[in-house]
Design an enzyme around this catalytic site. Structure first.
Site, PDB file in Angstrom:
ATOM      1  N   HIS A 152       0.826  -1.203   0.000  1.00  0.00           N
ATOM      2  CA  HIS A 152       0.000   0.000   0.000  1.00  0.00           C
ATOM      3  C   HIS A 152       0.868   1.263   0.000  1.00  0.00           C
ATOM      4  O   HIS A 152       1.585   1.516   0.960  1.00  0.00           O
ATOM      5  CB  HIS A 152      -0.887  -0.025   1.254  1.00  0.00           C
ATOM      6  CG  HIS A 152      -1.813   1.123   1.381  1.00  0.00           C
ATOM      7  ND1 HIS A 152      -1.677   2.092   2.349  1.00  0.00           N
ATOM      8  CD2 HIS A 152      -2.908   1.467   0.657  1.00  0.00           C
ATOM      9  CE1 HIS A 152      -2.643   2.971   2.236  1.00  0.00           C
ATOM     10  NE2 HIS A 152      -3.407   2.619   1.224  1.00  0.00           N
ATOM     11  N   GLU A 192       1.219  -0.605  -5.106  1.00  0.00           N
ATOM     12  CA  GLU A 192       0.113   0.310  -5.364  1.00  0.00           C
ATOM     13  C   GLU A 192       0.595   1.699  -5.740  1.00  0.00           C
ATOM     14  O   GLU A 192       1.551   2.213  -5.154  1.00  0.00           O
ATOM     15  CB  GLU A 192      -0.778   0.439  -4.118  1.00  0.00           C
ATOM     16  CG  GLU A 192      -2.061   1.181  -4.436  1.00  0.00           C
ATOM     17  CD  GLU A 192      -2.690   1.938  -3.273  1.00  0.00           C
ATOM     18  OE1 GLU A 192      -1.992   2.245  -2.294  1.00  0.00           O
ATOM     19  OE2 GLU A 192      -3.885   2.228  -3.365  1.00  0.00           O
ATOM     20  N   HIS A 233      -0.887  10.327  -3.050  1.00  0.00           N
ATOM     21  CA  HIS A 233      -2.195  10.004  -2.486  1.00  0.00           C
ATOM     22  C   HIS A 233      -3.136  11.196  -2.485  1.00  0.00           C
ATOM     23  O   HIS A 233      -4.303  11.090  -2.865  1.00  0.00           O
ATOM     24  CB  HIS A 233      -2.040   9.483  -1.056  1.00  0.00           C
ATOM     25  CG  HIS A 233      -3.355   9.179  -0.401  1.00  0.00           C
ATOM     26  ND1 HIS A 233      -4.066  10.120   0.313  1.00  0.00           N
ATOM     27  CD2 HIS A 233      -4.099   8.046  -0.381  1.00  0.00           C
ATOM     28  CE1 HIS A 233      -5.191   9.568   0.741  1.00  0.00           C
ATOM     29  NE2 HIS A 233      -5.233   8.320   0.332  1.00  0.00           N
ATOM     30  N   GLU A 281      -4.653   3.395  -8.661  1.00  0.00           N
ATOM     31  CA  GLU A 281      -5.945   3.964  -8.264  1.00  0.00           C
ATOM     32  C   GLU A 281      -6.149   5.304  -8.948  1.00  0.00           C
ATOM     33  O   GLU A 281      -5.317   6.211  -8.810  1.00  0.00           O
ATOM     34  CB  GLU A 281      -6.008   4.153  -6.748  1.00  0.00           C
ATOM     35  CG  GLU A 281      -7.348   4.755  -6.321  1.00  0.00           C
ATOM     36  CD  GLU A 281      -7.513   4.904  -4.810  1.00  0.00           C
ATOM     37  OE1 GLU A 281      -6.677   4.382  -4.044  1.00  0.00           O
ATOM     38  OE2 GLU A 281      -8.487   5.570  -4.414  1.00  0.00           O
ATOM     39  N   GLN A 335      -8.086   0.402  -9.680  1.00  0.00           N
ATOM     40  CA  GLN A 335      -9.054   0.535  -8.587  1.00  0.00           C
ATOM     41  C   GLN A 335      -9.516   1.982  -8.498  1.00  0.00           C
ATOM     42  O   GLN A 335      -8.812   2.911  -8.898  1.00  0.00           O
ATOM     43  CB  GLN A 335      -8.390   0.142  -7.266  1.00  0.00           C
ATOM     44  CG  GLN A 335      -7.073   0.874  -7.088  1.00  0.00           C
ATOM     45  CD  GLN A 335      -6.458   0.829  -5.722  1.00  0.00           C
ATOM     46  OE1 GLN A 335      -7.161   0.659  -4.733  1.00  0.00           O
ATOM     47  NE2 GLN A 335      -5.150   1.035  -5.657  1.00  0.00           N
TER      48      GLN A 335
HETATM   49  O1  G3P Z   1      -6.700   1.728  -2.473  1.00  0.00           O
HETATM   50  C1  G3P Z   1      -6.940   1.055  -1.296  1.00  0.00           C
HETATM   51  C2  G3P Z   1      -6.703   2.041  -0.256  1.00  0.00           C
HETATM   52  O2  G3P Z   1      -5.470   2.587  -0.592  1.00  0.00           O
HETATM   53  C3  G3P Z   1      -7.750   3.092  -0.266  1.00  0.00           C
HETATM   54  O3  G3P Z   1      -7.427   4.061   0.625  1.00  0.00           O
HETATM   55  O4  G3P Z   1      -6.977   6.416   0.951  1.00  0.00           O
HETATM   56  O5  G3P Z   1      -5.127   4.779   1.160  1.00  0.00           O
HETATM   57  O6  G3P Z   1      -6.055   5.336  -1.061  1.00  0.00           O
HETATM   58  P1  G3P Z   1      -6.342   5.189   0.391  1.00  0.00           P
HETATM   59 CA    CA Z   2      -5.120   3.812  -2.627  1.00  0.00          CA
END
Ligand code: G3P
Ligand code: CA
Length: 319
Positions: free
Chosen positions: A41, A68, A83, A161, A202
Site C-alpha cells: 500500500h 500500489e 495520495h 488507483e 481501482q
Molecule cells: O486503495 C486502497 C486504499 O489505498 C484506499 O485508501 O486512501 O489509502 O487510497 P487510500
Molecule cells: Ca489507494
C-alpha cells in the site's frame, strides 16, 4: 475450499448462532485462491515515504506481489504517484512555492493548500517528497507513473488507483484516458506483457471504473473500493450485483468485513475478488495478535483474495 473454511461454512449452514468476529460468515464460500496477493500500500509505506521510488523498491525487496500507485494529474496532464490531491502533506511545497497556495473552506475553517493540478510536472519535480518522513530520505522526488512502471515492470504487478477523478474532470483533465495511454505505451495492453506484470485498476469512483471499461474493455481487471463517501451501500447484495456489472473485484475497508463477515462471503459469492484495505502494524484491532494474524483471518476465515498493507514484509507465509 480449505478444511477450516469448509467446516465454518457448514457450521453456518446448519443454523448455528451468529459467530463472533473471528469466525467465518454464515454462508458457503467459493474456494479461495491458492495464493492471496500481497499488495504494498503506497509501497512499503511503513518503512519509507509513501509513493516514492524507495518505498516501491522496498516493497519489491519484501516480496510484494503488487505495488500500489495512487494517481494524480499535473497541470500539464502528467500522471504522478501521490495520495492527496494537494502537495503539502508529503512534500516541502510550502517552502518552495510559498505564494502558490489557495485557500479552501473546511469543517475546521479556512485552510491553505497547494493542489497538484496547479503545478506542472517540472515544478512538482522540484519538491522534496522524503524529508517529511525521515531525513534519510531527503531529496527523494514524487515519481511519475512512468517511473513507477519502469521500476516495477517485470518484478511485480501494478495496482493503480484513479484518485479523485472528478477533481480532474472539472478541470478538463481526463485521468482515465491518460492512464490507458501510458499503460499501452508500455505494452501493458498486451496479455503476454501482463503475465510478468499483472495490472489492477481501482477507484472509489464507479464512474471512473466504468470509463476505464469503456476505454479498455476487459483488458485490466477493475476493483471498486468501498468505504468512502457514497460507497457504503455497495456491499449489499444489490450493490454487489451492480458492481459485478462493471468491475472484477471489491476493495472494502477491512473493519467493514469484521463488523459484518457475511459481506465478505457475499463478495466472493458474487464472483468478485476481495482485496480489503489497509492492514497496518500500528493499527491492529483486538482480538488480533498482530498484522500477520489479522491478514490470516482475512484470508482463511473471510475468503479475501488479497490485502493492501503498509507492511508487505508481515504478509503471512504460504499455508
Ligand atoms: O486503495 C486502497 C486504499 O489505498 C484506499 O485508501 O486512501 O489509502 O487510497 P487510500
Ligand atoms: Ca489507494
Amino acid at each position: 475450499m480449505s478444511t477450516r473454511i469448509a467446516a465454518l461454512a457448514f457450521a453456518g449452514l446448519c443454523g448455528c448462532a451468529q459467530p463472533p468476529v473471528r469466525e467465518a460468515a454464515p454462508a458457503a464460500a467459493p474456494a479461495p485462491p491458492l495464493a492471496p496477493v500481497n499488495i504494498a500500500h503506497r509501497g512499503a509505506s511503513a518503512y519509507a515515504p509513501e509513493h516514492t521510488l524507495p518505498a516501491y523498491r522496498l516493497a519489491l525487496e519484501m516480496g510484494a506481489d503488487y505495488v500500489e500507485q495512487d494517481l494524480q494529474l499535473t497541470r500539464d496532464g502528467r500522471l504522478v504517484c501521490l495520495h492527496d490531491t494537494t502537495l503539502e502533506r508529503t512534500t516541502d511545497v510550502e517552502e518552495v512555492f510559498p505564494d502558490r497556495a489557495v485557500t479552501i473552506e473546511t469543517a475546521d475553517g479556512p485552510r491553505r493548500v497547494w493542489p497538484v493540478a496547479a503545478f506542472t510536472l517540472d515544478e512538482v519535480k522540484r519538491l522534496d517528497a522524503g524529508s517529511w518522513f525521515d531525513a534519510e530520505f531527503a531529496g527523494v522526488r514524487v515519481p511519475t507513473l512512468q517511473e513507477a512502471i519502469d521500476l516495477v515492470q517485470g518484478e511485480a504487478g501494478l495496482y493503480m488507483e484513479t484518485k479523485d477523478p472528478e477533481t480532474y474532470d472539472a478541470l478538463g483533465l481526463a485521468m482515465e484516458a491518460e492512464l490507458v495511454r501510458v499503460l499501452a505505451a508500455n505494452g501493458l495492453d498486451a496479455a503476454a506483457t501482463r503475465t510478468a506484470t499483472p495490472v489492477f485498476v481501482q477507484s472509489f469512483s464507479a464512474a471512473s471504473l466504468r470509463r476505464m471499461r469503456d476505454l479498455a474493455g476487459d483488458t485490466y481487471p477493475l476493483v471498486q473500493l468501498v468505504g468512502g463517501p457514497g460507497t457504503q451501500g455497495l456491499l449489499t447484495d444489490d450493490g454487489l450485483a451492480e458492481v459485478a456489472g462493471y468491475a472484477d473485484g471489491v476493495g472494502p475497508a477491512f473493519p467493514m468485513l469484521l463488523a459484518d463477515p457475511s459481506r465478505a462471503l457475499a463478495v466472493r459469492a458474487a464472483g468478485l475478488e476481495l482485496h480489503p484495505y489497509t492492514v497496518r502494524a500500528g493499527q491492529v484491532p483486538e482480538p488480533f495478535d498482530d498484522a500477520t494474524d489479522l491478514m490470516v483471518h482475512l484470508f482463511d476465515e473471510l475468503g479475501a483474495t488479497g490485502v493492501f498493507t503498509d507492511n508487505p514484509d508481515l504478509f503471512p507465509p504460504a499455508r
